[in-house]
Design a protein around this motif. Structure first.
Motif, PDB file in Angstrom:
ATOM      1  N   ALA A  69      62.541  47.400-107.309  1.00 39.23           N
ATOM      2  CA  ALA A  69      61.193  47.569-106.785  1.00 39.23           C
ATOM      3  C   ALA A  69      60.234  47.786-107.936  1.00 39.23           C
ATOM      4  N   ALA A  70      58.930  47.875-107.618  1.00 37.61           N
ATOM      5  CA  ALA A  70      57.912  48.028-108.654  1.00 37.61           C
ATOM      6  C   ALA A  70      58.041  49.361-109.368  1.00 37.61           C
ATOM      7  N   ASP A  71      58.421  50.411-108.638  1.00 36.81           N
ATOM      8  CA  ASP A  71      58.532  51.738-109.253  1.00 36.81           C
ATOM      9  C   ASP A  71      59.976  52.139-109.498  1.00 36.81           C
ATOM     10  N   GLY A  72      60.866  51.170-109.651  1.00 32.70           N
ATOM     11  CA  GLY A  72      62.266  51.474-109.923  1.00 32.70           C
ATOM     12  C   GLY A  72      63.188  50.761-108.949  1.00 32.70           C
ATOM     13  N   GLU A  73      64.315  51.385-108.651  1.00 29.12           N
ATOM     14  CA  GLU A  73      65.272  50.817-107.709  1.00 29.12           C
ATOM     15  C   GLU A  73      65.280  51.623-106.418  1.00 29.12           C
TER      16      GLU A  73
END
Length: 339
Positions: free
Chosen positions: A21-25
């Motif tokens: 995802a954009a902010d990590g997993e």
């Protein structure tokens, strides 16, 4: 540790996958055969909760109301469904709001197929399947009358087909919105039945249910047209790919198939509305017949009272046992003295 792994298999959803995802997993889930074990565990939980609601709430109310056997069975059915629908509406509303399905309607068909599910979405579907599967043995445990079994089996199977179909065909987002609308209307209906059983003269909630039912049907039809007619045909991946969970988008690219599905949906919604209108007309007819019968009974009772009253044959009043005329003179005719 071996016991803990086995316990997690029953309690928690399986098949977790890390999705970038954009902010990590993010940890998402997909479905598989191990879900049957989790559903089995929550079937037993649903049976226990069903018994708790019946023992500590519905049975106590039934003892005070002294209902007949037919009303007793319907009261228990509506009481259980009110508790379930209220919980499901609040839970489903929380899921669709937090996941952004309400604020962004395009997410209902964008990135189809929706193979990877957030934890709360998958857990909601597993619990829904467990509840409707537990309703089958409850027909025996609750000793439901034979006349009521076909009707209850019908809506149990319909709910199972809807929930399982949305879950297995990767239409979970659309299924959530449809379940929210359906459960909202069903909650008001069964709540109105509970109030009616406690006070047969109170039918105001049936009017509220009628309004909610019509509004939810309109929203459901609009949602079908939006998703099937405009959403799924615009999905980027239009090829049939069962391994990736793509079952429908290539079919909805065909105009003839898409119009046929929309026609079937409209016909089904029309049949539901026809049954609803027939039910409302029958209820209003019974209400007006009851009101006219009450008016006739009241008129007959007042007429009988008027006939039972003694009739006064004289127009004067009594004074010391003698009838006097209104002008103070005696009503008796005076004898004329002979000259």
């Amino acid at each position: 540790q071996v016991t803990a792994k086995t316990a997690f298999l029953f309690i928690l959803p399986q098949y977790n996958v890390s999705v970038p995802a954009a902010d990590g997993e993010l940890v998402h889930y997909h479905y598989g055969l191990k879900d049957l074990v989790t559903i089995l565990f929550y079937i037993f939980i649903a049976i226990i909760l069903h018994a708790v609601v019946q023992e500590y709430a519905l049975d106590k109310i039934n003892r005070r109301l002294h209902l007949s056997k037919v009303k007793h069975s319907k009261f228990n059915e509506s009481g259980q469904l009110v508790a379930f629908h209220l919980t499901s509406v609040l839970w489903c509303l929380y899921v669709v709001v937090t996941e952004g399905y309400v604020s962004n309607p395009r997410s209902l068909w964008e990135s189809y197929p929706h193979v990877y599910l957030p934890f709360q979405v998958k857990f909601f579907y597993l619990c829904q399947l467990a509840y409707w599967l537990h309703a089958l043995p409850e027909l025996y445990f609750q000793k439901v009358r034979k006349e009521e079994i076909p009707r209850q089996l019908q809506y149990i199977v319909l709910y199972l087909v809807h929930v399982a179909g949305a879950y297995l065909l990767n239409l979970t987002r659309l299924g959530l919105i449809l379940l929210l609308l359906q459960y909202l209307a069903e909650f008001f209906f069964h709540m109105a039945r509970l109030v009616y059983f406690t006070d047969e003269n109170n039918e105001k909630l049936f009017n509220v249910w009628a309004v909610v039912f019509v509004v939810t049907r309109l929203f459901t039809l609009t949602l079908y047209i939006l998703v099937i007619g405009f959403g799924l045909p615009r999905v980027e991946n239009q090829a049939l790919d069962p391994e990736r969970g793509n079952f429908f988008s290539f079919l909805f690219n065909n105009v003839l198939f898409r119009m046929s599905v929309l026609l079937l949906v409209c016909l089904f919604q029309a049949s539901v509305m026809w049954r609803f209108i027939h039910f409302q007309l029958r209820r209003w007819r019974e209400y007006w017949n009851e009101q006219s019968a009450r008016k006739r009974a009241a008129a007959a009772a007042s007429g009988a009272k008027q006939q039972a009253k003694p009739l006064k044959r004289d127009s004067g009043y009594h004074e010391n046992g003698v009838v006097k005329a209104e002008n103070g003179t005696s009503p008796r005719t005076k004898k004329l003295k002979s000259p």
